[in-house]
Design an enzyme around this catalytic site. Structure first.
Site, PDB file in Angstrom:
ATOM      1  N   HIS A 108      14.624  16.221  -1.716  1.00 49.45           N
ATOM      2  CA  HIS A 108      14.280  16.990  -0.315  1.00 49.45           C
ATOM      3  C   HIS A 108      14.140  18.128  -0.170  1.00 49.45           C
ATOM      4  O   HIS A 108      13.014  18.189   0.307  1.00 49.45           O
ATOM      5  CB  HIS A 108      15.452  16.527  -0.289  1.00 49.45           C
ATOM      6  CG  HIS A 108      15.501  17.255   0.846  1.00 49.45           C
ATOM      7  ND1 HIS A 108      16.542  17.985   1.958  1.00 49.45           N
ATOM      8  CD2 HIS A 108      15.143  17.163   2.402  1.00 49.45           C
ATOM      9  CE1 HIS A 108      16.004  18.746   2.917  1.00 49.45           C
ATOM     10  NE2 HIS A 108      15.137  18.103   3.726  1.00 49.45           N
ATOM     11  N   GLU A 111      10.543  18.090  -1.450  1.00 50.57           N
ATOM     12  CA  GLU A 111       9.632  18.250   0.144  1.00 50.57           C
ATOM     13  C   GLU A 111       9.181  18.677   0.544  1.00 50.57           C
ATOM     14  O   GLU A 111       7.584  19.235   1.257  1.00 50.57           O
ATOM     15  CB  GLU A 111      10.626  16.382   0.760  1.00 50.57           C
ATOM     16  CG  GLU A 111       9.839  15.715   1.924  1.00 50.57           C
ATOM     17  CD  GLU A 111      11.046  16.038   3.228  1.00 50.57           C
ATOM     18  OE1 GLU A 111      11.066  16.895   4.734  1.00 50.57           O
ATOM     19  OE2 GLU A 111      12.026  15.629   2.946  1.00 50.57           O
ATOM     20  N   HIS A 112      10.205  19.762   0.955  1.00 54.89           N
ATOM     21  CA  HIS A 112       9.807  20.783   1.910  1.00 54.89           C
ATOM     22  C   HIS A 112       9.060  21.976   0.826  1.00 54.89           C
ATOM     23  O   HIS A 112       7.708  22.213   1.977  1.00 54.89           O
ATOM     24  CB  HIS A 112      11.060  21.918   1.652  1.00 54.89           C
ATOM     25  CG  HIS A 112      11.929  21.190   2.952  1.00 54.89           C
ATOM     26  ND1 HIS A 112      12.665  22.202   3.869  1.00 54.89           N
ATOM     27  CD2 HIS A 112      12.262  20.530   3.275  1.00 54.89           C
ATOM     28  CE1 HIS A 112      12.797  21.819   4.872  1.00 54.89           C
ATOM     29  NE2 HIS A 112      13.502  20.833   3.698  1.00 54.89           N
ATOM     30  N   GLU A 188      20.146  23.731   6.592  1.00 56.90           N
ATOM     31  CA  GLU A 188      20.219  22.673   7.294  1.00 56.90           C
ATOM     32  C   GLU A 188      20.657  21.353   6.869  1.00 56.90           C
ATOM     33  O   GLU A 188      21.814  20.590   7.511  1.00 56.90           O
ATOM     34  CB  GLU A 188      18.549  21.924   7.191  1.00 56.90           C
ATOM     35  CG  GLU A 188      18.525  20.099   7.646  1.00 56.90           C
ATOM     36  CD  GLU A 188      17.049  19.145   6.309  1.00 56.90           C
ATOM     37  OE1 GLU A 188      16.974  17.978   6.626  1.00 56.90           O
ATOM     38  OE2 GLU A 188      16.166  20.500   5.569  1.00 56.90           O
TER      39      GLU A 188
END
Length: 484
Positions: A108, A111-112, A188
């Site tokens: 993840h 992905e950022h 997040e």
């Protein structure tokens, strides 16, 4: 960026629908949302007729074509000429379940970081161009895949392919842009999990359900491991998995196969194989015959709930017809306000404010089947659990009639037809299925497989649920000083 988990409805395998109607994918995210508001009417009314056997079952994406570039990139083309727009998606066959030990959250996190720019295009240029063209973009990470997509006017498809092919091989990361993004991910996690009671319960349930399996680790990662991720970790993961022979390109929209092939060869076709991805071997999560419970209490909980979850085979692991039978079973007993559980617990006996069932089928490895209910005031969670299990047993024994099965099959088939109205939904359905090891043919013939099921198939699927093998989750309200 979206995280496709089992705990949020925007980003991962849909709670109520199968692989073929995974409008979520749909890909993917408290195991069943704690609000449990399964009160919206189903797509087809309770009195909807069953499919007419003399009418052929619909085919999902009947005009879909596929080919593979010399560098190993698989390409799927889904024609849709109702509007001059295209959905362009690149799926990498890697997710959080493929992360190295101690590096949870790296899929993840990368992905950022993929939006940080390349040696060709500086940070922000790709997103700026998409916005200037009036398009949309996003990305999401699941247990089994990571995907990036744009939706633009058809004449800009080649430009999107060029940008995406560029960042498949030319990503540039520095400590200066990695460190702030790591903090974004930590924030997040704090917002989406640590401050959400249902998500906290969900991570605990997954950890207990998926013993020895990486699905038991949150997709976003553990706080201490996220905090330790750095540029070297991200580049190592990128170099190992972000290669054309580990990716699937899906283009849906006003295009022809020939157009997509030409553009793909001009862009992605120039990206060399950068690695040979490892075989995706994961430990099998044992199914224990020991009662297990997970409970979380928080003053922010407005509606208490209980859920009962079993490990079951996913579409990839199931024998022919087994997963389809679980889909129909979940739809019949718990697929909305016309379902058997809802009618029994909510409408007839008024014990619950919401109730249902869900087969989460869209995993590469073992999937989940869940019953859930939210008790009315005055009904304890323990009583709700007992009533939920008793209702499930009674329905399977006495109320799961041929008519109920036929109605469930009809609703699923209707949802399949409606799904094809969405270009993005079709792209997600095919992309997610292929990314976990399925085939185009399996998606296309899913409605026929559903229609072919017999009562015996459904009863065989229903016989697999041993109460001792389930994990029970309780979401409770508590005074502020009693949060646990």
């Amino acid at each position: 960026m979206a995280i496709a988990t089992a705990h949020r409805p925007e980003h991962g395998p849909d709670r109520r629908r199968s692989l073929a109607v995974a409008l979520a994918l749909a890909v993917c995210l408290a195991p069943i949302p704690p609000a449990l508001a399964q009160t919206a009417p189903s797509t087809v009314s309770e009195t909807a007729p069953s499919p007419v056997e003399t009418t052929p079952a619909p085919v999902i994406g009947a005009d879909v074509s596929t080919f593979t570039l010399d560098n190993g990139l698989d390409v799927v083309v889904i024609p849709d000429r109702r509007a001059p727009v295209v959905t362009h998606m690149i799926w990498y066959k890697v997710g959080s379940a493929d992360e190295p030990p101690g590096k949870s959250g790296i899929a993840h996190f990368l992905e950022h970081l993929m939006f940080k720019g390349t040696s060709t295009h500086p940070e922000g240029e790709f997103s700026r161009v998409v916005t200037e063209l009036g398009g949309q973009e996003n990305a999401f990470t699941s247990y089994d895949y990571t995907a990036y997509y744009q939706r633009v006017a058809k004449e800009h498809l080649g430009r999107m392919m060029g940008f995406e092919a560029d960042r498949m091989q030319n990503l540039v990361l520095t400590d200066e842009n990695v460190a702030p993004e790591r903090q974004v991910v930590l924030e997040e996690r704090a917002m989406r999990i640590d401050s959400e009671p249902g998500a906290i319960l969900g991570t605990g349930l997954d950890a207990v359900l998926y013993l020895q399996h990486p699905y038991g680790i949150p997709i976003i990662g553990y706080v201490d491991e996220i905090a330790a991720l750095d540029r070297t970790d991200a580049i190592a993961f990128y170099d190992r998995f972000y290669t054309p022979n580990n990716a699937i390109l899906v283009v849906a929209g006003d295009v022809t196969t020939e157009e997509v092939r030409r553009l793909a060869e001009e862009t992605y076709g120039k990206v060399p194989r950068r690695a040979e991805p490892p075989v995706r071997e994961r430990p099998f999560a044992p199914i224990l015959e020991t009662p297990r419970e997970v409970s979380h209490a928080d003053p922010k909980v407005q509606q208490e709930s209980v859920q009962i979850t079993w490990l079951v085979d996913s579409y990839r692991l199931a024998e022919p017809g087994e997963a389809e039978a679980l889909d129909v079973l979940a739809e019949a007993i718990g697929g909305g306000s016309t379902s058997l559980l809802f009618r029994d617990l909510v409408i007839d006996r008024k014990l619950a404010t919401g109730a249902g069932a869900a087969y989460q089928s869209g995993f590469r490895d073992q999937a989940q089947f869940t019953l859930y209910a939210a008790p009315r005031e005055g009904v304890s969670l323990e009583t709700m659990r007992t009533e939920l299990m008793d209702a499930f047993a009674t329905i399977l024994k006495e109320r799961l009639t041929d008519e109920e099965i036929d109605r469930a099959k009809a609703r699923l088939e209707a949802d399949t037809v409606y799904a094809q109205d969405s270009q993005q939904a079709l792209a997600r359905i095919f992309g997610s299925t292929l990314a976990i090891g399925g085939t185009v043919a399996e998606v296309q013939t899913w409605p026929a497989a559903i229609r072919a099921l017999t009562r015996a198939d459904i009863e065989a699927a229903a016989a697999a649920f041993d109460p001792k093998a389930a994990v029970v989750g309780y979401l409770r309200n508590a005074p502020p000083e009693e949060r646990s």
